[in-house]
Design an enzyme around this catalytic site. Sequence first.
Site, PDB file in Angstrom:
ATOM      1  CG  ASP A 100      49.139 -11.900 -28.525  1.00  0.00           C
ATOM      2  OD1 ASP A 100      49.715 -12.534 -27.444  1.00  0.00           O
ATOM      3  OD2 ASP A 100      49.940 -11.530 -29.443  1.00  0.00           O
ATOM      4  CB  ALA A 101      42.615 -10.819 -29.716  1.00  0.00           C
ATOM      5  CG  HIS A 124      53.925 -13.445 -27.719  1.00  0.00           C
ATOM      6  ND1 HIS A 124      55.117 -12.917 -28.225  1.00  0.00           N
ATOM      7  CD2 HIS A 124      53.064 -12.943 -28.398  1.00  0.00           C
ATOM      8  CE1 HIS A 124      55.017 -11.704 -29.145  1.00  0.00           C
ATOM      9  NE2 HIS A 124      53.683 -11.647 -29.267  1.00  0.00           N
TER      10      HIS A 124
END
Length: 357
Positions: A100-101, A124
């Site tokens: 995600d980062a 996701h």
Amino acid sequence: MALINFGGVEENVVTRDEFPLSKAQEVLKEETVAIIGYGVQGPGQSLNLRDNGINVIVGQRQPSKSWDRAVEDGWEPGVNLFSIEEALERGTIICYLLSDAAQIQLWPTVEKHLTAGKMLYFSHGFGVAYSDKTGIIPPADVDVALVAPKGSGTSLRRLFVEGKGLNSSFAVHQDATGKAKDRIIALGIGVGSGYLFETTFIKEVTSDLTGERGTLMGAIQGLFQAQYEVLRANGHSPSEAFNETVEEATQSLYPLIAENGMDWMYANCSTTAQRGALDWKDPFYEATKPVFEKLYASVKAGVEAQKSIDSNSQADYREKLQVELDELQNSEMWQAGKAVRALRPENAPAVKKEELV
């Protein structure tokens, strides 16, 4: 779709019966699926798609350990393994499988390659669901969808090789081409899903973040640790405490739950175990439900997402993470676990015939 009854509630799910691999191959026959990132989900999904006859390429930074791993897995530089930018250019379906980062950091590069008609694929819902925090807002002329396998990429690949499947959720966030649903279901079948159930990006991310912090990882570690420490404090050995807390659960009882459900597992245990489990399930439920309610509220409010972004975006994130992981690994409970696993029959050295005489 097939209408299935789940505990009295009917849901539409997609199975391989009504959407076989041959149909998935037909839907994707003109596509180039670009896997961006070769970390947690990338290897399993890309290899399964490739083995299922889908045209797949991998985009990864070079030099990197992930690039080297991709080469070891059979991806060929200049043939189906490229730099991230070249893979983004070549791909008609962009599978955005970075953390995600990392997705936040790479987004400006990805966005410029999202030309009309392409699909942006996630596993996701985080980046899109929390777009106010991530800045990930796809252009209006591309499809945006997800397939989220309910397990790690390692499990997805292992079950595929065994001829099985890992259930996945799917969602269409944006249908620019009118073909987004067929495209994403075909991808879900292609990556090796057992069956697919429909959700939304926000429902996927809230359930996923709750599950990871709850019964899948966070809560289970807390329960294991609490019981282990109580047993140790009352004079039980590390081996006995670990076997009664973790080993019997993971090696004996949890597989029974997976096979036929909790009631079946209860029915196949001793009458003493049955009575105790039935008597104590309610106190544990009453003690933990308020924690789950607090957890879900934190996820829904975006607090957990912000914590994740703030922590995982730091330059020394991996070093700090390793310190916390080392603390787990070096605890007495998991050191005892390491010793117990080494003593399992499948891990023990083979006994020579002359030693049996």
